[in-house]
Enzyme design. Sequence first.
Site, PDB file in Angstrom:
ATOM      1  N   PRO A 249       0.854  -1.202   0.000  1.00 42.92           N
ATOM      2  CA  PRO A 249       0.000   0.000   0.000  1.00 42.92           C
ATOM      3  C   PRO A 249       0.887   1.249   0.000  1.00 42.92           C
ATOM      4  O   PRO A 249       1.560   1.539   0.981  1.00 42.92           O
ATOM      5  CB  PRO A 249      -0.816  -0.132   1.300  1.00 42.92           C
ATOM      6  CG  PRO A 249      -0.076  -1.114   2.147  1.00 42.92           C
ATOM      7  CD  PRO A 249       0.843  -1.922   1.279  1.00 42.92           C
ATOM      8  N   ASP A 425       5.955   2.164   2.054  1.00 41.19           N
ATOM      9  CA  ASP A 425       5.002   1.105   2.400  1.00 41.19           C
ATOM     10  C   ASP A 425       4.245   1.550   3.648  1.00 41.19           C
ATOM     11  O   ASP A 425       4.815   1.612   4.744  1.00 41.19           O
ATOM     12  CB  ASP A 425       5.791  -0.200   2.650  1.00 41.19           C
ATOM     13  CG  ASP A 425       4.880  -1.393   2.915  1.00 41.19           C
ATOM     14  OD1 ASP A 425       3.721  -1.194   3.325  1.00 41.19           O
ATOM     15  OD2 ASP A 425       5.363  -2.528   2.738  1.00 41.19           O
ATOM     16  N   HIS A 426       2.969   1.835   3.479  1.00 42.41           N
ATOM     17  CA  HIS A 426       2.195   2.410   4.592  1.00 42.41           C
ATOM     18  C   HIS A 426       1.939   1.386   5.698  1.00 42.41           C
ATOM     19  O   HIS A 426       1.529   1.752   6.799  1.00 42.41           O
ATOM     20  CB  HIS A 426       0.881   2.963   4.053  1.00 42.41           C
ATOM     21  CG  HIS A 426       0.295   4.066   4.901  1.00 42.41           C
ATOM     22  ND1 HIS A 426       0.882   4.510   6.062  1.00 42.41           N
ATOM     23  CD2 HIS A 426      -0.829   4.816   4.734  1.00 42.41           C
ATOM     24  CE1 HIS A 426       0.131   5.472   6.582  1.00 42.41           C
ATOM     25  NE2 HIS A 426      -0.904   5.666   5.802  1.00 42.41           N
ATOM     26  N   ARG A 427       2.197   0.108   5.420  1.00 42.04           N
ATOM     27  CA  ARG A 427       2.057  -0.874   6.501  1.00 42.04           C
ATOM     28  C   ARG A 427       3.171  -0.694   7.514  1.00 42.04           C
ATOM     29  O   ARG A 427       3.055  -1.067   8.680  1.00 42.04           O
ATOM     30  CB  ARG A 427       2.133  -2.305   5.938  1.00 42.04           C
ATOM     31  CG  ARG A 427       1.001  -2.669   5.013  1.00 42.04           C
ATOM     32  CD  ARG A 427       1.264  -3.988   4.350  1.00 42.04           C
ATOM     33  NE  ARG A 427       2.520  -3.984   3.603  1.00 42.04           N
ATOM     34  CZ  ARG A 427       3.063  -5.051   3.018  1.00 42.04           C
ATOM     35  NH1 ARG A 427       2.452  -6.218   3.088  1.00 42.04           N
ATOM     36  NH2 ARG A 427       4.191  -4.962   2.352  1.00 42.04           N
ATOM     37  N   ILE A 429       5.399   2.386   7.503  1.00 40.88           N
ATOM     38  CA  ILE A 429       5.668   3.796   7.818  1.00 40.88           C
ATOM     39  C   ILE A 429       4.344   4.543   7.936  1.00 40.88           C
ATOM     40  O   ILE A 429       3.522   4.532   7.012  1.00 40.88           O
ATOM     41  CB  ILE A 429       6.513   4.447   6.689  1.00 40.88           C
ATOM     42  CG1 ILE A 429       7.795   3.643   6.431  1.00 40.88           C
ATOM     43  CG2 ILE A 429       6.809   5.909   6.988  1.00 40.88           C
ATOM     44  CD1 ILE A 429       8.832   3.691   7.524  1.00 40.88           C
TER      45      ILE A 429
END
Length: 453
Positions: A249, A425-427, A429
């Site tokens: 994501p 990667d929003h998972r 950061i």
Amino acid sequence: MAIKSITLPDIGNYENTPVIEVLVSPGDRVEKEDSLITLESDKATMEIPSPYTGEITKVLVKNDDNLNKGDLIAEIDAEEDQEDEAGKSSAAESQQEAPAEEPSGEQSSAEESKSEASTQSPSSAESTETPPATGTAGGGGQPAPVNAQPGGAKFHASPSVRLFARKLGVDLANVTGTGPKGRILQEDVEGAIKKVMEGTSKGGATPGGGIPPLPEIDFSQFGETEQKPLSRIKKLSGKHLSTAWLNIPHVTQFDEADITEMDAFRKSLKPRAEKMGIKMTPLVFIMKAVAHVLGEFPNMNASMAPDGENLILKKYINLGVAVDTPNGLLVPVVRDVDKKGVFELSEELMDISSRARDGKLTGADLSGGTFSISSLGGIGGTQFTPIVNGPEVGILGVSKASMQPVWDGSEFVPRMMLPLALSYDHRVIDGAEGARFMTTLSRTLTDLRELML
Ligand code: CAO
């Protein structure tokens, strides 16, 4: 129109047969013989068709309900003229055919098609609301299934194949059967899974199954076309980029760094660099600053563990640098950037980029990166959104620096501004961490003395 109840007909020696699919909802219009529900015993899958044409007013069963002969399935607002037809037809069938029994024995494909069309009749003409069950005949002496999707598309598969597909989460509507009369075999389900895993399913869909393929269009109908094969590198990088795009994501954070002083410093080093036979572009300063900031933000110099529950922090800082080659994109790695000076970095960058363009990189040159940089600064553009080079966590996109009027509080002053885009990667950061990374990087590029701290 008249409200009629639809009950389960005699489907043979089955009791407490579970509902595995409810194919209609209240308000649906159905034609006589359209399937209403699917039952699955340990031996067979059966569809129960509607005995009437009309509008479903109530659905009285749900998945996993266990049904017996005479149980209510649904209520329908049936068309009057159809009502009689249904009655006649059921009665006629019951007279012509033997009372329904548990189907037994091997049936040929021809028989299957017959069973699909009309098949088992109710055991008696007891009521017009009792539909004949569709389906059944099968492999290994077991009843064979006929299944229908809500949209009306039909496919054949044995109960064991249907169970196999359900366990693996495969929608049989998406599987092409290669058995007799298009029957779906276990190897067809396996093949469908393999295609998805290999990223070669129709339309080039990649892992992450269920992604609808792009339409196949014959472009020659609009004008002249030519087919040109993709280079090997493009095929490989394309697959990798799709995998990263689909699995990670992405968030992209933009910023601009004032690199006026840095650029002056860079230009002052150029004569020395030229004597050494190397270039001195902004990229090596950016690499140095990124390595420094990664030290402060260890989550950005990491990878998700395959279990998805841990982060693997890397105690080394190796930067992948995207290089544009005639055959496509390559990302060779410059190691231990935090421990090297700008001259050494420039030398290495020149070496790997020229080897990349000459097709002389080794596997080692392309592995071990911890974070990547994609610089289009030598070409142009104001911003772009790079794709994270998974399983890394972040990538910095660098665009072309330009002189901009910047308000210093009392007047506009000309400053060299460098556009930056950080995809992450929003998972791993959070937005705040991503923004802090960017502001720290901008600050470092604005004042390279930060590197000393
Ligand atoms: N702003 C302004 N000028 C810049 C700049 C920037 N951000 N970056 C480079 N330049 C200038 C350089 O200083 C150089 O000019 P001078 O010779 O006058 O100093 C000129 O642009 C050309 O630089 P370069 O591109 O040859 O060198 P580089 O170190 O900046 O980049 C490399 C090296 C290998 C990264 C580059 O050649 C390359 O391949 N870039 C494309 C990467 C790519 O395709 N990324 C997209 C991947 S898909 O997401």
